[in-house]
Design a protein around this motif. Structure first.
Motif, PDB file in Angstrom:
ATOM      1  N   GLY A   1     -87.108 -16.241  89.997  1.00  0.00           N
ATOM      2  CA  GLY A   1     -87.548 -15.721  88.709  1.00  0.00           C
ATOM      3  C   GLY A   1     -86.928 -16.433  87.524  1.00  0.00           C
ATOM      4  N   THR A   2     -86.730 -17.751  87.653  1.00  0.00           N
ATOM      5  CA  THR A   2     -86.132 -18.542  86.578  1.00  0.00           C
ATOM      6  C   THR A   2     -86.993 -19.776  86.300  1.00  0.00           C
ATOM      7  OG1 THR A   2     -84.730 -19.761  88.157  1.00  0.00           O
ATOM      8  CG2 THR A   2     -83.790 -17.790  87.134  1.00  0.00           C
ATOM      9  N   HIS A   3     -86.725 -20.433  85.175  1.00  0.00           N
ATOM     10  CA  HIS A   3     -87.345 -21.720  84.884  1.00  0.00           C
ATOM     11  C   HIS A   3     -86.338 -22.584  84.147  1.00  0.00           C
ATOM     12  CE1 HIS A   3     -89.299 -20.004  80.900  1.00  0.00           C
ATOM     13  NE2 HIS A   3     -88.068 -19.571  81.069  1.00  0.00           N
ATOM     14  N   ASN A   4     -86.635 -23.902  84.061  1.00  0.00           N
ATOM     15  CA  ASN A   4     -85.614 -24.803  83.528  1.00  0.00           C
ATOM     16  C   ASN A   4     -86.195 -25.971  82.748  1.00  0.00           C
ATOM     17  OD1 ASN A   4     -86.584 -26.543  85.527  1.00  0.00           O
ATOM     18  ND2 ASN A   4     -84.681 -26.623  86.702  1.00  0.00           N
ATOM     19  N   ALA A   5     -85.283 -26.707  82.128  1.00  0.00           N
ATOM     20  CA  ALA A   5     -85.584 -27.979  81.465  1.00  0.00           C
ATOM     21  C   ALA A   5     -84.445 -28.928  81.829  1.00  0.00           C
ATOM     22  CB  ALA A   5     -85.689 -27.805  79.960  1.00  0.00           C
ATOM     23  N   LEU A   6     -84.730 -30.235  81.831  1.00  0.00           N
ATOM     24  CA  LEU A   6     -83.781 -31.210  82.366  1.00  0.00           C
ATOM     25  C   LEU A   6     -83.528 -32.363  81.405  1.00  0.00           C
ATOM     26  CD1 LEU A   6     -85.345 -31.541  85.954  1.00  0.00           C
ATOM     27  CD2 LEU A   6     -83.680 -29.845  85.169  1.00  0.00           C
ATOM     28  N   VAL A   7     -82.316 -32.922  81.509  1.00  0.00           N
ATOM     29  CA  VAL A   7     -81.931 -34.115  80.758  1.00  0.00           C
ATOM     30  C   VAL A   7     -81.166 -35.040  81.702  1.00  0.00           C
ATOM     31  CG1 VAL A   7     -80.574 -35.047  78.849  1.00  0.00           C
ATOM     32  CG2 VAL A   7     -81.725 -32.850  78.584  1.00  0.00           C
ATOM     33  N   LYS A   8     -81.552 -36.292  81.730  1.00  0.00           N
ATOM     34  CA  LYS A   8     -80.872 -37.278  82.577  1.00  0.00           C
ATOM     35  C   LYS A   8     -79.501 -37.632  81.988  1.00  0.00           C
ATOM     36  CE  LYS A   8     -81.857 -41.830  84.700  1.00  0.00           C
ATOM     37  NZ  LYS A   8     -82.363 -41.438  86.020  1.00  0.00           N
ATOM     38  N   LEU A   9     -78.478 -37.617  82.839  1.00  0.00           N
ATOM     39  CA  LEU A   9     -77.133 -38.007  82.414  1.00  0.00           C
ATOM     40  C   LEU A   9     -76.670 -39.324  83.037  1.00  0.00           C
ATOM     41  CD1 LEU A   9     -75.180 -34.617  82.602  1.00  0.00           C
ATOM     42  CD2 LEU A   9     -76.381 -35.624  80.641  1.00  0.00           C
ATOM     43  N   GLY A  10     -77.406 -39.803  84.015  1.00  0.00           N
ATOM     44  CA  GLY A  10     -77.020 -41.029  84.694  1.00  0.00           C
ATOM     45  C   GLY A  10     -77.781 -41.168  85.996  1.00  0.00           C
TER      46      GLY A  10
ATOM     47  N   ALA B   1     -82.959 -20.431  82.446  1.00  0.00           N
ATOM     48  CA  ALA B   1     -83.086 -19.095  81.855  1.00  0.00           C
ATOM     49  C   ALA B   1     -83.979 -18.251  82.748  1.00  0.00           C
ATOM     50  CB  ALA B   1     -83.679 -19.182  80.451  1.00  0.00           C
ATOM     51  N   ILE B   2     -83.875 -16.952  82.582  1.00  0.00           N
ATOM     52  CA  ILE B   2     -84.788 -16.050  83.278  1.00  0.00           C
ATOM     53  C   ILE B   2     -86.203 -16.287  82.753  1.00  0.00           C
ATOM     54  CG2 ILE B   2     -85.425 -13.618  83.549  1.00  0.00           C
ATOM     55  CD1 ILE B   2     -82.442 -12.950  83.510  1.00  0.00           C
ATOM     56  N   ASP B   3     -87.145 -16.398  83.668  1.00  0.00           N
ATOM     57  CA  ASP B   3     -88.554 -16.641  83.321  1.00  0.00           C
ATOM     58  C   ASP B   3     -89.210 -15.307  82.972  1.00  0.00           C
ATOM     59  OD1 ASP B   3     -91.194 -17.330  83.127  1.00  0.00           O
ATOM     60  OD2 ASP B   3     -91.329 -18.282  85.099  1.00  0.00           O
TER      61      ASP B   3
END
Length: 218
Positions: free
Chosen positions: A45-54, A63-65
């Motif tokens: 029951g969650t969702h996300n966003a991503l950022v490349k660090l390497g 966060a909770i969806d």
């Protein structure tokens, strides 16, 4: 007979937010980089966003969806904790980190801090196994990592664009640092996270960003 050393490495950092939009906006404001939408974790029951660090390292904003179905079990990363959710209304927080291993069952069994059962997960073309305590809490307040084993050749960071952000250091404090250090050493991560004594449990990541050095903290 000497035990074969466990080999684990940093996979990703976990930043929790009251809403995914809040997390994306906050990160973009402090770093100058807007995270890319990831996807939904239907089982949690969650969702996300991503950022490349390497190279095969990334930062996850989670966060909770609000459109998801609440799972029958506690969500991962302590996201059902009311105190945490209250803190997240103030600002998104770095709450945890995840380490990648090629033998998750053995690594979890070797760790002196309980990491929880290993659960199979899937999203799109990705297949992975991950440790999740039954009560959903963060191991050692988030300082001992969740373990993950990717069961497909691709990795989420592979498809992310270069962000201009690099992880410069990861540090933590705890009122009883010795057991934390022992757990990290057992996982081969003793050099990845420096843990010092303090009455408060804290986790911090220093990032080199287009806007200079930025510290994310719990």
């Amino acid at each position: 007979m000497a035990l074969t050393p466990i080999s684990a490495t940093l996979d990703h950092l976990v930043v929790a937010a009251a809403t995914l939009a809040d997390g994306i906006d906050h990160f973009a404001a402090v770093t100058g980089v807007t995270p890319r939408p990831g996807g939904r974790h239907v089982a949690m029951g969650t969702h996300n966003a991503l950022v490349k660090l390497g190279e095969r390292v990334y930062l996850e904003i989670i966060a909770i969806d609000p459109d998801g179905v609440k799972p029958a079990r506690p969500r991962w990363f302590g996201l059902d904790d009311r105190a945490l959710q209250a803190e997240l209304t103030e600002r998104p927080r770095l709450i945890h980190w995840v380490a990648r291993t090629g033998d998750i069952e053995r690594a979890a069994a070797r760790c002196p801090v309980a990491l929880g059962p290993v659960h199979p997960m899937a999203r799109g073309d990705y297949r992975w196994r991950i440790t999740i305590p039954d009560d959903g809490t963060l191991p050692a307040g988030g300082l001992v990592p969740t373990l993950i084993q990717w069961d497909v050749p691709m990795h989420p960071a592979d498809s992310l664009p270069a962000s201009g952000i690099a992880l410069k250091g990861l540090a933590a404090s705890h009122r009883e640092p010795a057991p934390i250090r022992a757990a990290l050493a057992a996982l081969g991560l003793g050099e990845t996270l420096a843990v010092t004594y303090d009455r408060e449990t804290r986790l911090a990541a220093m990032l080199q960003t287009p806007r200079g050095i930025v510290t994310l903290s719990s």
